[in-house]
Design an enzyme around this catalytic site. Structure first.
Site, PDB file in Angstrom:
ATOM      1  N   GLY A   7       0.839  -1.201   0.000  1.00 36.57           N
ATOM      2  CA  GLY A   7       0.000   0.000   0.000  1.00 36.57           C
ATOM      3  C   GLY A   7       0.866   1.240   0.000  1.00 36.57           C
ATOM      4  N   LEU A   8       0.975   1.908  -1.138  1.00 35.59           N
ATOM      5  CA  LEU A   8       1.877   3.050  -1.286  1.00 35.59           C
ATOM      6  C   LEU A   8       1.101   4.308  -1.670  1.00 35.59           C
ATOM      7  CD1 LEU A   8       4.672   1.128  -3.223  1.00 35.59           C
ATOM      8  CD2 LEU A   8       4.644   1.700  -0.780  1.00 35.59           C
ATOM      9  N   GLY A   9      -0.011   4.522  -0.975  1.00 42.01           N
ATOM     10  CA  GLY A   9      -0.821   5.711  -1.199  1.00 42.01           C
ATOM     11  C   GLY A   9      -0.244   6.925  -0.510  1.00 42.01           C
ATOM     12  N   ASN A  86      -6.384   1.858   9.418  1.00 41.57           N
ATOM     13  CA  ASN A  86      -7.341   2.239  10.456  1.00 41.57           C
ATOM     14  C   ASN A  86      -8.353   1.128  10.708  1.00 41.57           C
ATOM     15  OD1 ASN A  86      -6.426   4.819  11.254  1.00 41.57           O
ATOM     16  ND2 ASN A  86      -7.389   5.773   9.485  1.00 41.57           N
ATOM     17  N   LYS A 164      -5.668   4.411  18.718  1.00 47.26           N
ATOM     18  CA  LYS A 164      -5.807   5.317  17.569  1.00 47.26           C
ATOM     19  C   LYS A 164      -7.269   5.708  17.385  1.00 47.26           C
ATOM     20  CE  LYS A 164      -4.584   7.466  13.741  1.00 47.26           C
ATOM     21  NZ  LYS A 164      -5.681   7.401  12.808  1.00 47.26           N
ATOM     22  N   HIS A 167      -7.954   8.365  19.864  1.00 50.35           N
ATOM     23  CA  HIS A 167      -7.277   9.569  19.350  1.00 50.35           C
ATOM     24  C   HIS A 167      -8.152  10.265  18.314  1.00 50.35           C
ATOM     25  CE1 HIS A 167      -4.977  11.357  15.999  1.00 50.35           C
ATOM     26  NE2 HIS A 167      -4.112  11.782  16.899  1.00 50.35           N
ATOM     27  N   ASN A 168      -8.721   9.506  17.388  1.00 48.31           N
ATOM     28  CA  ASN A 168      -9.530  10.104  16.341  1.00 48.31           C
ATOM     29  C   ASN A 168     -10.858  10.631  16.884  1.00 48.31           C
ATOM     30  OD1 ASN A 168      -7.445   9.255  14.731  1.00 48.31           O
ATOM     31  ND2 ASN A 168      -8.758   8.415  13.138  1.00 48.31           N
ATOM     32  N   GLU A 171     -10.023  13.895  18.240  1.00 47.36           N
ATOM     33  CA  GLU A 171      -9.832  14.782  17.079  1.00 47.36           C
ATOM     34  C   GLU A 171     -11.171  15.305  16.564  1.00 47.36           C
ATOM     35  OE1 GLU A 171      -9.078  13.354  12.707  1.00 47.36           O
ATOM     36  OE2 GLU A 171      -7.206  13.214  13.841  1.00 47.36           O
ATOM     37  N   TYR A 172     -12.190  14.438  16.508  1.00 48.54           N
ATOM     38  CA  TYR A 172     -13.523  14.866  16.086  1.00 48.54           C
ATOM     39  C   TYR A 172     -13.997  16.030  16.957  1.00 48.54           C
ATOM     40  CZ  TYR A 172     -15.001  11.006  12.936  1.00 48.54           C
ATOM     41  OH  TYR A 172     -15.168  10.143  11.896  1.00 48.54           O
TER      42      TYR A 172
END
Length: 294
Positions: A7-9, A86, A164, A167-168, A171-172
């Site tokens: 995965g190289l996005g 995620n 995580k 954490h998100n 963040e929301y």
């Protein structure tokens, strides 16, 4: 150290570059042949020396499931798979059990840093067996920000993605608070320089943060966010955080309210969601909808 990266996005490609700058050997695979180092996933596995470590950095859900299933048939005893996407923490337990039956280790890594990680490093929250995590520490040390902080072995399998997720969720709530304050400032006739009010908060105030800096960047690009539609997607972690709170009887009023606020953007052109959308674009390169696309 040698590692495979699937995965190289937007994040995976930058992680490959940061690891290479730190002197590690990275063999990357992506379905896009223009960025991939090898033509097929088995070629990646073949080029790695045993015991192998393969980091999966693809979208959560079906894509991650497919890659891990394929790796399960390609890897051998004492190899390790890292899921850095995620994914939901409950998926980690399933993957760890299935891979352990083949003698393959599993580590889950919550990764934060977005499109800025190449330059500044990535915050890493890691779950898994101590022996597996210690084998991968040179990789974690190369990816994390410079200095003593930014990487933690949070606990057993699932702990990294759970951390995580929380954490998100935070963040929301933080983005929602900035968005509500911005809308109120824009609304009143007495304040005629909202962008500079936000800029003034960047030094000396208790609400200064990287998100505030990004909000100012967004306002510099589009002072009143008129080019953005008031629509902001929720990527899953906010919902999972609220569900976990219900399951554990933990009150999360601010995070829950921020999730529900995003649902308002499904109904109309919400001013607050213009700011939330702008912030998501700034820190993560997430797609936004312009007013011409509405």
């Amino acid at each position: 150290m040698q590692i495979g990266l699937v995965g190289l996005g937007k994040m995976g490609g930058n992680m490959r570059e940061r690891l290479r700058r730190a002197g590690h050997t990275v063999i990357g695979y992506d379905t896009n042949p223009l960025v991939s180092d090898v033509p097929h996933l088995p070629d990646l596995v073949d080029q790695l020396e045993q015991p192998r470590s393969v980091w999966v950095m693809v979208p959560a859900g079906g894509p991650t499931e497919e890659v891990i299933d394929r790796l399960a048939s390609l890897l051998r005893h004492d190899d390790i798979v890292v899921d850095g996407g995620n994914s939901r923490w409950t998926d980690d337990e399933k993957h760890a059990t299935e891979l352990a039956a083949r003698g393959i280790g599993f580590v889950d890594a919550g990764v934060s840093g977005g499109v800025w990680g190449l330059e500044h490093g990535y915050a890493l929250m890691v779950g898994g067996d101590k022996d597996h995590v210690e084998r991968l520490e040179p990789i974690f040390e190369a990816l994390k920000p410079d200095g003593p902080y930014g990487y933690v072995h949070a606990g057993k399998v699932g702990a990294g993605h759970f951390a995580k997720m929380v954490h998100n969720g935070i963040e929301y709530a933080m983005m929602q608070a900035y968005a509500e304050g911005w809308e109120l400032l824009e609304k009143v006739p007495s304040v005629d320089n909202v962008r500079e009010v936000f800029r003034s908060w960047q030094a000396g105030t208790v609400i200064r943060s990287w998100l505030l800096d990004l909000a100012v960047d967004a306002l510099d690009e589009d002072e009143h966010l008129k080019r953005l539609r008031g629509y902001a997607e929720d990527s899953g972690e906010g919902r999972w955080t609220v569900e976990a709170a219900v399951a554990n009887a933990v009150p999360l009023p601010a995070i829950t309210a921020s999730l529900f606020a995003r649902f308002t953007s499904r109904q109309e052109d919400s001013p607050q969601m213009k700011m939330v959308a702008a912030l998501r674009k700034q820190f993560g390169g997430h797609t936004v909808e312009s007013v011409t696309e509405a």
